[in-house]
Design an enzyme around this catalytic site. Sequence first.
Site, PDB file in Angstrom:
ATOM      1  N   THR A  14       0.814  -1.193   0.019  1.00  0.00           N
ATOM      2  CA  THR A  14       0.007   0.142  -0.159  1.00  0.00           C
ATOM      3  C   THR A  14       0.751   1.162   0.010  1.00  0.00           C
ATOM      4  OG1 THR A  14      -1.876  -1.227   1.231  1.00  0.00           O
ATOM      5  CG2 THR A  14      -1.711   1.443   1.456  1.00  0.00           C
ATOM      6  N   SER A  60       0.060  -9.831  -0.940  1.00  0.00           N
ATOM      7  CA  SER A  60      -1.015 -10.989  -1.111  1.00  0.00           C
ATOM      8  C   SER A  60      -0.258 -12.090  -2.102  1.00  0.00           C
ATOM      9  CB  SER A  60      -2.050 -10.746  -1.395  1.00  0.00           C
ATOM     10  OG  SER A  60      -2.627  -9.544  -0.860  1.00  0.00           O
ATOM     11  N   THR A  90       1.405  -4.792   4.084  1.00  0.00           N
ATOM     12  CA  THR A  90       1.138  -5.369   5.475  1.00  0.00           C
ATOM     13  C   THR A  90       0.745  -6.862   5.624  1.00  0.00           C
ATOM     14  OG1 THR A  90      -0.835  -4.471   5.586  1.00  0.00           O
ATOM     15  CG2 THR A  90       0.938  -2.952   6.501  1.00  0.00           C
ATOM     16  N   ASP A  91       0.076  -7.134   4.379  1.00  0.00           N
ATOM     17  CA  ASP A  91      -0.661  -8.530   4.625  1.00  0.00           C
ATOM     18  C   ASP A  91       0.199  -9.560   4.917  1.00  0.00           C
ATOM     19  OD1 ASP A  91      -3.148  -7.023   3.887  1.00  0.00           O
ATOM     20  OD2 ASP A  91      -3.284  -7.571   1.823  1.00  0.00           O
ATOM     21  N   ARG A 248      -2.782 -26.454  14.094  1.00  0.00           N
ATOM     22  CA  ARG A 248      -3.411 -25.176  14.947  1.00  0.00           C
ATOM     23  C   ARG A 248      -4.576 -25.725  15.987  1.00  0.00           C
ATOM     24  NH1 ARG A 248      -5.053 -20.341  12.878  1.00  0.00           N
ATOM     25  NH2 ARG A 248      -4.063 -19.388  14.389  1.00  0.00           N
ATOM     26  N   THR A 279      -0.461 -23.050  19.003  1.00  0.00           N
ATOM     27  CA  THR A 279      -1.930 -22.630  19.421  1.00  0.00           C
ATOM     28  C   THR A 279      -2.715 -21.687  18.721  1.00  0.00           C
ATOM     29  OG1 THR A 279      -3.184 -21.706  21.308  1.00  0.00           O
ATOM     30  CG2 THR A 279      -0.931 -20.821  21.018  1.00  0.00           C
TER      31      THR A 279
END
Length: 348
Positions: A14, A60, A90-91, A248, A279
């Site tokens: 971005t 992405s 940031t993704d 997970r 976790t």
Amino acid sequence: MAKPRILIVYTGGTIGMIEDPVTKSLKPFDFSHLMDNVPKVKMLDYHIDNIQFNPPIDSSDMNPGHWMDIARSIACNYDDYDGFVVLHGTDTMAYTASALSFMLANLSKPVIITGSQLPIGEVRTDGEENLITALQIAADRDPNTGKPTVREVAILFENYLWRGNRSTKRSADNFNAFKSNNYPALAKIGLGIHFDRDALARPDTNRPLNPRFHLDTSVMAIDLFPGLNETVLRHLLSTPGIKGIVLRTYGTGNGPTAQWFINAIRETVERGVVVLNVTQCVNGGVRANRYLAGDLLAATGVVSGYDITFEAAITKMMFLFGLDLTPDEVRKCLEQPIAGEMTVASFL
Ligand code: ASP
């Protein structure tokens, strides 16, 4: 002291995007546009060079091939610069930060990753402040020793500097978009840049960088949820070519106690697939023996991920399999931190 020499690696995100006049959606744009919008950079008395992705990408689209390109850009220019700033969307920033922390073994110079939530051309952009602060951190040196203050891969975003492989994107909206839920901030950014010297990594600056570029993507993740049935689970566990799975789990590393579940996981481990228990909780970590539900799972041979983030877990697996280690060797390396990515002692 000589002028700091900083190399910017611009990958996209971005921070450098502009709006498509027709569709109105944001798309990556080139580095000169970005720098034209931050004239203040010239006020820093630094020597700054850049390398840019051609074309720059939305993060992405980031993949391990891109991580190799970033790692190579840093490794090939390592001796010529005091610090490195990676501009990134940031993704997937936390995945890139984690991967680089493993690939750049013996790193003893700053690699500061940043980006922004609003494009640099927008009036309220957070990009200008993030870029300038990242450059200042990359140039910061201990006045007594002359050594770099930060000697690791870190994410700078708004008010905080976080260890890269401890970070997670936590907001799609807030300017403070990142957080490390199990490790303190390396620095707090306010009127000044306040480093937490106890939290910063202190690697030996005399050891030469030992970069490793190969990553093996024969890994996958399985998320537990109430209602996950045996057919679906067995189908996922038998995905062809898979060498490692990040499982997970709930809370302190718990899963169903049903025999079909335990058998399916045990058979997978016995086939030589490495299963890492991480976790789903954002804070805290795996304590396998706290509940029977965790105990039974641990007895199948899964490895505890302690308080590792998902981003660090999956990239660490890619890195370890990329070293051509045997499953047993991978298991051993997963049980201990190799780049400050987890804390084992507090979870034993
Ligand atoms: N989709 C963008 C990217 O990751 C989001 C951002 O940069 O904030 O490249």
